[in-house]
Design a protein around this motif. Structure first.
Motif, PDB file in Angstrom:
ATOM      1  N   GLY A 210      12.424  10.734   7.266  1.00  0.00           N
ATOM      2  CA  GLY A 210      12.010   9.672   6.355  1.00  0.00           C
ATOM      3  C   GLY A 210      10.510   9.552   6.160  1.00  0.00           C
ATOM      4  O   GLY A 210      10.017   8.479   5.791  1.00  0.00           O
ATOM      5  N   LEU A 213       9.646   8.349   2.703  1.00  0.00           N
ATOM      6  CA  LEU A 213       9.869   6.909   2.563  1.00  0.00           C
ATOM      7  C   LEU A 213       8.738   6.123   3.199  1.00  0.00           C
ATOM      8  O   LEU A 213       8.271   5.114   2.653  1.00  0.00           O
ATOM      9  N   LEU A 214       8.277   6.595   4.348  1.00  0.00           N
ATOM     10  CA  LEU A 214       7.186   5.924   5.047  1.00  0.00           C
ATOM     11  C   LEU A 214       5.916   5.908   4.197  1.00  0.00           C
ATOM     12  O   LEU A 214       5.242   4.877   4.076  1.00  0.00           O
ATOM     13  N   MET A 217       6.268   3.311   1.582  1.00  0.00           N
ATOM     14  CA  MET A 217       6.355   1.936   2.068  1.00  0.00           C
ATOM     15  C   MET A 217       4.989   1.343   2.400  1.00  0.00           C
ATOM     16  O   MET A 217       4.740   0.161   2.167  1.00  0.00           O
ATOM     17  N   LEU A 277       9.402   0.634  13.280  1.00  0.00           N
ATOM     18  CA  LEU A 277       9.959   1.065  11.998  1.00  0.00           C
ATOM     19  C   LEU A 277      10.484   2.492  12.130  1.00  0.00           C
ATOM     20  O   LEU A 277       9.755   3.384  12.563  1.00  0.00           O
ATOM     21  N   PRO A 279      12.374   4.898   9.530  1.00  0.00           N
ATOM     22  CA  PRO A 279      12.958   5.108   8.194  1.00  0.00           C
ATOM     23  C   PRO A 279      13.688   6.438   8.039  1.00  0.00           C
ATOM     24  O   PRO A 279      13.545   7.120   7.026  1.00  0.00           O
ATOM     25  N   THR A 301      15.320  -0.329  10.729  1.00  0.00           N
ATOM     26  CA  THR A 301      15.734   1.059  10.550  1.00  0.00           C
ATOM     27  C   THR A 301      16.778   1.168   9.455  1.00  0.00           C
ATOM     28  O   THR A 301      17.277   0.164   8.946  1.00  0.00           O
ATOM     29  N   THR A 302      17.085   2.384   9.090  1.00  0.00           N
ATOM     30  CA  THR A 302      18.079   2.636   8.048  1.00  0.00           C
ATOM     31  C   THR A 302      19.494   2.645   8.631  1.00  0.00           C
ATOM     32  O   THR A 302      19.693   3.026   9.784  1.00  0.00           O
ATOM     33  N   PRO A 321      18.449   3.683   2.917  1.00  0.00           N
ATOM     34  CA  PRO A 321      17.384   4.693   2.953  1.00  0.00           C
ATOM     35  C   PRO A 321      16.632   4.802   1.627  1.00  0.00           C
ATOM     36  O   PRO A 321      16.688   5.807   0.927  1.00  0.00           O
ATOM     37  N   LEU A 326      13.715  -0.730   2.465  1.00  0.00           N
ATOM     38  CA  LEU A 326      12.990  -0.734   3.730  1.00  0.00           C
ATOM     39  C   LEU A 326      11.834  -1.739   3.697  1.00  0.00           C
ATOM     40  O   LEU A 326      11.568  -2.417   4.697  1.00  0.00           O
ATOM     41  N   THR A 330      11.632  -4.879   6.222  1.00  0.00           N
ATOM     42  CA  THR A 330      10.464  -5.016   7.088  1.00  0.00           C
ATOM     43  C   THR A 330       9.803  -6.373   6.913  1.00  0.00           C
ATOM     44  O   THR A 330       9.443  -7.048   7.887  1.00  0.00           O
TER      45      THR A 330
END
Length: 432
Positions: A210, A213-214, A217, A277, A279, A301-302, A321, A326, A330
């Motif tokens: 992930g 994704l991070l 985010m 976190l 992800p 988390t996912t 996800p 996310l 968060t």
């Protein structure tokens, strides 16, 4: 224990093998680990409590996985099995070529065999199709299978077309005292309104973890809450992407990248934060989530793979996800901490009761004891079992099995078992 992945490389599989081996030694068993060489680390090394590790010099193909040869490792594996008086061959990880070969050759030699799967894989892409065929070959040679979660069990039963009655579910664990929370850490909502909120990320920065994704985010969370800071530990191909995100949005004072950290430093990083976190896009278990909760962090988390099985709902906030999901989860976690609706100070004691390596070792020992030599298939029945694996794959599996038996006979002729020196086992301390 046989796997391509072991110390000095850090990771969930590596530490699972190490801690399980240590607890089995404590229960009176003799344990030997076989892996490939890591740089100059070759030959035989001894770790804590006399745990012997064979670092054999094999060609590493990709991400510390040895080049799959099917038969090339047989001579040295046979020598180690005989030299160490091995009774059980326990392979780990679906992508470990060495583990697959060791279980196959151990079965040919008439030894008890166990295979533990630690990951989840798909069915559609070329890599998964080939990997699943190799897994199917191995699982038709193995006596028992262990998975780290129920989701992982469902996945391996489908991928390997194996009997679910042969599959046991035994999770990972942590040494909770190594992940004790910081007694001076802020846990009350009143302090959080004034202090900075630190989000911890400790992960390999790969797409499946992930990392993309991070990267998406970070700027959104920083924009939504001015008190948030990120502390990211890990390395991988997506490290540069996260660096570029930080520079693009000028977040150098709010996001700290510290690169890879040793496992003994993980706790020191975690206790600096309030939220952990994770992800990830796929995960069979997620030991790092247990470590984070043990340190007193709220986990975001996912909801993928076996993650929903790991921690109770009061310790975890789940998300889909995706970046937006996310971010929303968060921010919700931050709000819960600020409103003092979650007491993270009790997480450590709860985790200590839920996960313990002694319990994991006893359950693994029960799996070992459930295997009876008299129940092992004859060569003819093994051929019949391989024949059912597919029109073309079945014939290939049969050919490999016949060649393996032939190689075993040749090795026994030129290097007879009674001519191989047996090792003197590590002395055990007498218990009074």
């Amino acid at each position: 224990m046989v796997c391509d992945f072991f110390y000095p490389q850090p990771g969930g599989v590596e530490f699972h093998i190490y801690h399980l081996s240590q607890k089995l030694i404590s229960q009176g068993h003799s344990v030997v680990i076989i892996t490939h060489h890591y740089n100059n680390r070759k030959g035989v090394r001894y770790l804590t409590n006399g745990l012997k590790v064979y670092y054999i010099p094999f060609l590493v193909l990709y991400r510390q996985t040895t080049f799959p040869t099917v038969f090339a490792a047989f001579p040295i594996l046979r020598n180690i099995f005989i030299r160490e008086n091995i009774d059980i061959v326990h392979g780990h990880a679906s992508l470990s070529s060495l583990a697959h070969e060791a279980v196959f050759h151990g079965s040919t030699m008439g030894l008890k065999t166990v295979f533990t799967d630690h990951s989840l894989y798909g069915f559609a892409d070329v890599g998964s199709i080939l990997g699943n065929k190799a897994l199917k070959f191995t699982l038709n040679s193995v006596d028992r299978i262990i998975c780290v979660s129920n989701t992982c069990k469902e996945n391996i039963v489908l991928r390997g077309a194996t009997d679910p009655l042969l599959v046991s579910v035994i999770p990972n664990a942590v040494i909770s005292q190594d992940f004790a929370p910081n007694p001076n850490n802020k846990n009350s909502g009143g302090n959080l309104f004034k202090d900075e909120i630190t989000i911890i990320v400790i992960s390999r920065l790969f797409p499946n973890k992930g990392a993309d994704l991070l990267a998406g985010m970070i700027p959104k969370i920083c924009q939504a809450n001015s008190k948030v800071k990120f502390l990211i530990a890990g390395d991988g191909p997506k490290f540069i992407d996260i660096q570029q995100t930080i520079e693009k949005f000028r977040l150098q004072d709010r996001v700290e990248l510290i690169g890879g950290v040793k496992h003994e430093q993980v706790r020191d990083v975690m206790v600096k934060g309030d939220i952990y976190l994770h992800p990830t896009l796929t995960e069979a278990f997620g030991t790092v989530l247990v470590e984070a909760a043990s340190c007193g962090l709220l986990v975001v988390t996912t909801r993928v793979g076996g993650i929903p099985e790991v921690l109770p709902s009061n310790m975890t906030i789940f998300a889909n996800p995706s970046v937006d999901s996310l971010v929303e989860s968060t921010l919700r976690g931050i709000k819960l901490l600020q409103d003092d609706k979650i007491d993270t100070s009790k997480f450590h004691d709860q985790v200590t009761k839920m996960y313990d390596w002694s319990n994991i070792a006893k359950r693994t020992e029960n799996v070992y004891n459930s295997i009876r030599i008299e129940d092992k298939l004859s060569n003819l029945n093994q051929l019949k079992k391989f024949h059912k694996c597919g029109i073309w794959a079945g014939k290939l599996f049969i050919l490999c099995f016949i060649v393996d038996i032939f190689i075993l006979k040749v090795l026994e002729f030129f290097y007879p078992s009674n001519g191989i020196d047996k090792v003197i086992k590590w002395p055990k301390r007498r218990k009074f």
